[in-house]
Write an enzyme that holds these catalytic residues in place. Structure first.
Site, PDB file in Angstrom:
ATOM      1  N   LEU A   1       0.822  -1.215   0.000  1.00 45.19           N
ATOM      2  CA  LEU A   1       0.000   0.000   0.000  1.00 45.19           C
ATOM      3  C   LEU A   1       0.853   1.261   0.000  1.00 45.19           C
ATOM      4  O   LEU A   1       0.409   2.309  -0.462  1.00 45.19           O
ATOM      5  CB  LEU A   1      -0.918   0.008   1.231  1.00 45.19           C
ATOM      6  CG  LEU A   1      -1.991  -1.093   1.294  1.00 45.19           C
ATOM      7  CD1 LEU A   1      -2.693  -1.052   2.637  1.00 45.19           C
ATOM      8  CD2 LEU A   1      -2.977  -0.953   0.156  1.00 45.19           C
TER       9      LEU A   1
ATOM     10  N   HIS B   1       6.575  -9.744   5.081  1.00 49.42           N
ATOM     11  CA  HIS B   1       6.480  -8.414   4.455  1.00 49.42           C
ATOM     12  C   HIS B   1       6.266  -7.336   5.519  1.00 49.42           C
ATOM     13  O   HIS B   1       6.940  -6.300   5.514  1.00 49.42           O
ATOM     14  CB  HIS B   1       5.321  -8.433   3.440  1.00 49.42           C
ATOM     15  CG  HIS B   1       5.061  -7.128   2.756  1.00 49.42           C
ATOM     16  ND1 HIS B   1       5.277  -6.945   1.411  1.00 49.42           N
ATOM     17  CD2 HIS B   1       4.596  -5.935   3.225  1.00 49.42           C
ATOM     18  CE1 HIS B   1       4.962  -5.690   1.092  1.00 49.42           C
ATOM     19  NE2 HIS B   1       4.529  -5.065   2.171  1.00 49.42           N
TER      20      HIS B   1
HETATM   21 ZN    ZN Z   1       3.926  -3.110   2.588  1.00 51.02          ZN
END
Ligand code: ZN
Length: 142
Positions: free
Chosen positions: A90, A131
């Site tokens: 994002l 992540h």
């Molecule tokens: Zn990320």
């Protein structure tokens, strides 16, 4: 409350986040806001630096209909297997990067109540956890 997402090259995204000292009401409120924000943005996970807070906290979307997971001060204590695949973020819009990850990880953390937890994750959950924990170390996919 939906929080604004920091976009690269915002410097908070490449800084090392600091440990959470106590899972107090402000942290619990932040966890609730991060889950709401993750869902509004259709993300699979979200790390606190992505909403402008340089602390070691991330949330993961549930994969099998369970409640989303909050990880406070998470540490990966075991990694096995190998998975190579595309990832988006994002905070890095319009980029899909191929990353190599462990296919299975064990994560120790505090949960949203400050209780110690140990999770064994595989598949997409394992990838998302790696992540998001990268975010806490200032590492982005690109
Ligand atoms: Zn990320």
């Amino acid at each position: 409350m939906i929080l604004p997402i920091k976009i690269a090259p915002d410097p908070i995204l490449t800084a090392m986040a600091i440990e959470v000292t106590k899972v107090d009401d402000s942290i619990k409120a932040l966890i609730a806001d991060m889950i709401e924000t993750m869902r509004a943005e259709n993300g699979l996970g979200l790390a606190a630096p992505q909403v402008g807070r340089g602390i070691r906290l991330c949330v993961l979307e549930s994969i099998k209909g369970k409640a989303p997971i909050a990880l406070v001060n998470p540490k990966i204590t075991a990694r096995t297997g190998r998975h190579v695949g595309p990832e988006g973020c994002l905070s890095v819009p319009n980029v899909v990067a191929t990353r190599t990850r462990a296919s299975h990880v064990t994560v120790r953390a505090l949960d949203r109540n400050g209780k110690e937890i140990k999770l064994r994750l595989e598949g997409l959950s394992a990838i998302v956890a790696q992540h998001e924990i990268d975010h806490l170390n200032g590492i982005l996919i690109d």
